[in-house]
Design a protein around this motif. Sequence first.
Motif, PDB file in Angstrom:
ATOM      1  N   CYS A 119       0.848  -1.190   0.000  1.00  0.00           N
ATOM      2  CA  CYS A 119       0.000   0.000   0.000  1.00  0.00           C
ATOM      3  C   CYS A 119       0.884   1.241   0.000  1.00  0.00           C
ATOM      4  CB  CYS A 119      -0.884   0.034   1.238  1.00  0.00           C
ATOM      5  SG  CYS A 119      -2.355  -0.958   1.084  1.00  0.00           S
ATOM      6  N   SER A 120       0.523   2.211  -0.815  1.00  0.00           N
ATOM      7  CA  SER A 120       1.229   3.487  -0.819  1.00  0.00           C
ATOM      8  C   SER A 120       0.275   4.545  -0.303  1.00  0.00           C
ATOM      9  CB  SER A 120       1.668   3.855  -2.235  1.00  0.00           C
ATOM     10  OG  SER A 120       2.574   2.914  -2.720  1.00  0.00           O
ATOM     11  N   ARG A 121       0.851   5.562   0.313  1.00  0.00           N
ATOM     12  CA  ARG A 121       0.052   6.665   0.837  1.00  0.00           C
ATOM     13  C   ARG A 121       0.680   7.976   0.404  1.00  0.00           C
ATOM     14  NH1 ARG A 121      -3.200   4.928   5.176  1.00  0.00           N
ATOM     15  NH2 ARG A 121      -2.696   2.810   5.809  1.00  0.00           N
ATOM     16  N   SER A 163      -0.308  12.587  -0.054  1.00  0.00           N
ATOM     17  CA  SER A 163      -1.268  13.685   0.036  1.00  0.00           C
ATOM     18  C   SER A 163      -0.876  14.777  -0.948  1.00  0.00           C
ATOM     19  CB  SER A 163      -1.326  14.237   1.468  1.00  0.00           C
ATOM     20  OG  SER A 163      -0.070  14.727   1.858  1.00  0.00           O
ATOM     21  N   HIS A 180      -5.876  13.212   0.862  1.00  0.00           N
ATOM     22  CA  HIS A 180      -5.047  12.091   1.301  1.00  0.00           C
ATOM     23  C   HIS A 180      -5.470  10.868   0.494  1.00  0.00           C
ATOM     24  CE1 HIS A 180      -3.652  14.426   4.752  1.00  0.00           C
ATOM     25  NE2 HIS A 180      -4.907  14.828   4.874  1.00  0.00           N
ATOM     26  N   TRP A 181      -4.489  10.162  -0.070  1.00  0.00           N
ATOM     27  CA  TRP A 181      -4.803   8.979  -0.858  1.00  0.00           C
ATOM     28  C   TRP A 181      -4.050   7.770  -0.325  1.00  0.00           C
ATOM     29  CZ3 TRP A 181      -0.629   6.697  -3.197  1.00  0.00           C
ATOM     30  CH2 TRP A 181       0.492   7.494  -3.438  1.00  0.00           C
ATOM     31  N   THR A 182      -4.662   6.618  -0.498  1.00  0.00           N
ATOM     32  CA  THR A 182      -4.054   5.330  -0.170  1.00  0.00           C
ATOM     33  C   THR A 182      -4.310   4.420  -1.353  1.00  0.00           C
ATOM     34  OG1 THR A 182      -4.609   5.660   2.158  1.00  0.00           O
ATOM     35  CG2 THR A 182      -3.988   3.434   1.486  1.00  0.00           C
ATOM     36  N   SER A 183      -3.249   3.891  -1.944  1.00  0.00           N
ATOM     37  CA  SER A 183      -3.428   3.031  -3.115  1.00  0.00           C
ATOM     38  C   SER A 183      -3.583   1.583  -2.682  1.00  0.00           C
ATOM     39  CB  SER A 183      -2.251   3.154  -4.077  1.00  0.00           C
ATOM     40  OG  SER A 183      -1.110   2.518  -3.553  1.00  0.00           O
ATOM     41  N   SER A 238      -1.936  -0.508  -7.406  1.00  0.00           N
ATOM     42  CA  SER A 238      -1.482   0.878  -7.574  1.00  0.00           C
ATOM     43  C   SER A 238      -2.323   1.674  -8.578  1.00  0.00           C
ATOM     44  CB  SER A 238       0.000   0.970  -7.947  1.00  0.00           C
ATOM     45  OG  SER A 238       0.202   0.681  -9.314  1.00  0.00           O
ATOM     46  N   GLY A 275      -7.598   3.023  -5.358  1.00  0.00           N
ATOM     47  CA  GLY A 275      -7.439   3.207  -3.934  1.00  0.00           C
ATOM     48  C   GLY A 275      -8.527   4.097  -3.372  1.00  0.00           C
TER      49      GLY A 275
END
Length: 195
Positions: A26-28, A30, A69-72, A76, A79
């Motif tokens: 998971c990538s995060r 903003s 704010h994003w979370t993939s 990828s 998300g």
Amino acid sequence: MNRREFRRAAMPRAPQWLLLLLVSACSRGSFGGEVTNPDTAAPEKGGKTTGAEAGAAAPKIKHERVVFHWTSGDDSLSGRLKTKLPDGESFEGRYHEITKTASVAEYGDFYNAWYADPWVGPTWYWGGAWPYYDTVEEFITRNTGKVVATLDGDRGDKMRCHFTLDDPDRGIKGGGTGECQLSNGERITSRFEPQ
């Protein structure tokens, strides 16, 4: 050996490579945006004004900063995206990068949400950044290499977003520019840098 020591000895520790894999899956990130309120915006270039408006000074455009704010997910390409507006309303929903190999089933829900209530009627302009597409296939073709998102607000408002990516191979991590449109008519423009 007492029970507590036995339990600790019996539970195997996860290998370090597995922990790293789980963290990296998971990538995060903003990025910022700026809300423009159309009620205070000056008339667009070429727009008509009434006699009273012509004599008055153009109203100032109201600008307010927001942070997305994003979370993939694992792939990828998709998300979650969330933000909180200056008035306190929070929005959250899914985003997805449209690829050339996209199927209609993957994007039907985005298409249907974008061209349904509250985004219909004479108050919505379908030109420019928000053209109307007759079919899901056309929606996919025109938005390939872009990220689309639909978010729900905790006070009943809705938000739709589209972002043009600087590097589609890297997805949202590669940076880009975009715009979101709220059901109350406000717009949010954003620019996000590569991570």
